[in-house]
Scaffold this active site. Structure first.
Site, PDB file in Angstrom:
ATOM      1  N   ASP A 197       0.853  -1.188   0.000  1.00 28.82           N
ATOM      2  CA  ASP A 197       0.000   0.000   0.000  1.00 28.82           C
ATOM      3  C   ASP A 197       0.891   1.241   0.000  1.00 28.82           C
ATOM      4  OD1 ASP A 197      -3.210   0.550   0.940  1.00 28.82           O
ATOM      5  OD2 ASP A 197      -1.793   2.211   1.132  1.00 28.82           O
ATOM      6  N   HIS A 217     -10.136  -5.064  -3.511  1.00 28.77           N
ATOM      7  CA  HIS A 217      -8.830  -5.324  -2.903  1.00 28.77           C
ATOM      8  C   HIS A 217      -9.005  -5.728  -1.454  1.00 28.77           C
ATOM      9  CE1 HIS A 217      -9.811  -1.038  -2.515  1.00 28.77           C
ATOM     10  NE2 HIS A 217      -9.213  -1.077  -1.336  1.00 28.77           N
TER      11      HIS A 217
END
Ligand code: AMP
Ligand code: ZN
Length: 105
Positions: free
Chosen positions: A29, A99
Protein backbone atom coordinates in the site's frame (compact mmCIF):
# COMPACT_ATOMS: atom_id res chain seq x y z
CA UNK A 1 -12.53 3.62 -17.22
CA UNK A 2 -9.45 4.93 -15.47
CA UNK A 3 -8.58 2.56 -12.63
CA UNK A 4 -5.26 2.92 -10.79
CA UNK A 5 -5.20 -0.77 -9.81
CA UNK A 6 -5.84 -1.88 -13.41
CA UNK A 7 -2.91 0.34 -14.34
CA UNK A 8 -0.74 -1.43 -11.74
CA UNK A 9 -1.88 -4.82 -13.14
CA UNK A 10 -0.91 -3.64 -16.64
CA UNK A 11 2.44 -2.31 -15.30
CA UNK A 12 1.51 1.17 -16.50
CA UNK A 13 1.70 2.48 -12.94
CA UNK A 14 4.44 1.66 -10.46
CA UNK A 15 3.95 -0.45 -7.36
CA UNK A 16 6.10 -2.56 -5.11
CA UNK A 17 4.78 -5.95 -6.23
CA UNK A 18 5.25 -8.82 -3.75
CA UNK A 19 3.40 -11.57 -5.56
CA UNK A 20 1.65 -12.20 -8.84
CA UNK A 21 0.05 -15.06 -10.72
CA UNK A 22 -2.40 -15.44 -13.58
CA UNK A 23 -5.39 -14.30 -11.52
CA UNK A 24 -4.07 -12.05 -8.79
CA UNK A 25 -1.42 -9.57 -7.77
CA UNK A 26 -0.26 -8.27 -4.39
CA UNK A 27 1.62 -5.04 -3.75
CA UNK A 28 2.50 -2.70 -0.93
CA UNK A 29 0.00 0.00 0.00
CA UNK A 30 1.30 3.45 -0.95
CA UNK A 31 0.14 4.93 2.38
CA UNK A 32 0.67 2.13 4.92
CA UNK A 33 -1.56 2.08 8.00
CA UNK A 34 0.59 -0.57 9.70
CA UNK A 35 4.18 -1.88 9.44
CA UNK A 36 2.86 -4.51 7.03
CA UNK A 37 0.17 -3.19 4.69
CA UNK A 38 -0.29 -5.17 1.51
CA UNK A 39 -3.15 -5.07 -1.00
CA UNK A 40 -4.22 -8.30 -2.70
CA UNK A 41 -6.33 -7.82 -5.81
CA UNK A 42 -7.77 -9.83 -8.70
CA UNK A 43 -6.22 -8.95 -12.07
CA UNK A 44 -9.70 -8.65 -13.51
CA UNK A 45 -11.52 -5.45 -12.65
CA UNK A 46 -14.28 -6.08 -10.10
CA UNK A 47 -15.46 -2.74 -8.65
CA UNK A 48 -16.80 -3.74 -5.24
CA UNK A 49 -17.76 -6.77 -3.17
CA UNK A 50 -21.28 -6.28 -4.54
CA UNK A 51 -20.07 -7.21 -8.03
CA UNK A 52 -18.69 -10.61 -6.94
CA UNK A 53 -20.50 -13.27 -8.95
CA UNK A 54 -21.10 -16.98 -8.39
CA UNK A 55 -18.26 -17.86 -10.79
CA UNK A 56 -15.85 -15.63 -8.84
CA UNK A 57 -16.04 -17.69 -5.62
CA UNK A 58 -12.82 -19.57 -6.32
CA UNK A 59 -11.02 -16.35 -7.23
CA UNK A 60 -12.08 -14.71 -3.95
CA UNK A 61 -10.91 -17.73 -1.95
CA UNK A 62 -7.63 -17.52 -3.85
CA UNK A 63 -7.11 -13.92 -2.66
CA UNK A 64 -7.42 -15.10 0.96
CA UNK A 65 -4.88 -17.89 0.37
CA UNK A 66 -2.42 -15.38 -1.10
CA UNK A 67 -3.01 -13.08 1.89
CA UNK A 68 -2.15 -15.77 4.44
CA UNK A 69 0.88 -16.83 2.40
CA UNK A 70 2.21 -13.26 2.42
CA UNK A 71 1.43 -12.95 6.15
CA UNK A 72 3.62 -16.02 6.74
CA UNK A 73 6.40 -14.65 4.54
CA UNK A 74 6.28 -11.33 6.41
CA UNK A 75 6.53 -13.13 9.76
CA UNK A 76 3.22 -11.87 11.13
CA UNK A 77 1.12 -15.02 10.72
CA UNK A 78 1.49 -16.31 14.28
CA UNK A 79 1.39 -12.90 15.94
CA UNK A 80 -1.73 -11.94 14.05
CA UNK A 81 -3.00 -9.79 11.23
CA UNK A 82 -6.17 -8.25 9.87
CA UNK A 83 -7.80 -8.79 6.48
CA UNK A 84 -10.06 -5.88 5.55
CA UNK A 85 -12.32 -5.36 2.58
CA UNK A 86 -14.15 -2.04 2.34
CA UNK A 87 -17.31 -1.87 0.25
CA UNK A 88 -18.54 1.51 -0.99
CA UNK A 89 -18.03 5.00 0.33
CA UNK A 90 -19.35 4.89 3.88
CA UNK A 91 -17.00 1.98 4.57
CA UNK A 92 -14.12 4.07 3.29
CA UNK A 93 -13.63 2.47 -0.12
CA UNK A 94 -11.64 4.91 -2.24
CA UNK A 95 -10.33 2.66 -5.02
CA UNK A 96 -13.12 0.90 -6.88
CA UNK A 97 -11.18 -2.21 -7.87
CA UNK A 98 -11.73 -4.99 -5.34
CA UNK A 99 -8.83 -5.32 -2.90
CA UNK A 100 -8.10 -7.13 0.32
CA UNK A 101 -5.99 -5.21 2.85
CA UNK A 102 -3.47 -7.31 4.79
CA UNK A 103 -2.51 -5.36 7.91
CA UNK A 104 -0.11 -6.43 10.60
CA UNK A 105 2.99 -5.84 12.62
P1 AMP B 1 -9.79 1.52 0.26
O1 AMP B 1 -9.94 2.70 1.16
O2 AMP B 1 -10.20 0.23 0.89
O3 AMP B 1 -10.40 1.73 -1.11
O4 AMP B 1 -8.22 1.36 0.06
C1 AMP B 1 -7.51 1.88 -1.00
C2 AMP B 1 -6.07 1.75 -0.62
O5 AMP B 1 -5.30 1.87 -1.81
C3 AMP B 1 -5.57 2.83 0.34
O6 AMP B 1 -5.02 2.20 1.49
C4 AMP B 1 -4.52 3.57 -0.47
O7 AMP B 1 -3.42 3.99 0.32
C5 AMP B 1 -4.11 2.55 -1.50
N1 AMP B 1 -3.60 3.06 -2.75
C6 AMP B 1 -4.15 4.03 -3.53
N2 AMP B 1 -3.40 4.24 -4.63
C7 AMP B 1 -2.36 3.37 -4.56
C8 AMP B 1 -1.25 3.08 -5.39
N3 AMP B 1 -1.03 3.75 -6.53
N4 AMP B 1 -0.38 2.13 -4.99
C9 AMP B 1 -0.58 1.46 -3.85
N5 AMP B 1 -1.61 1.66 -3.01
C10 AMP B 1 -2.50 2.61 -3.36
ZN1 ZN C 1 -9.46 -1.85 -12.02
Amino acid sequence: MDCIFCRIVEKKAQAKILYEDERSIAFEDIAPQAPVHVLIIPRRHISTALEIREEDKDLIGHLFLIASKIASEKGIAERGFRLVLNCNREAGQTVFHLHLHLLGG
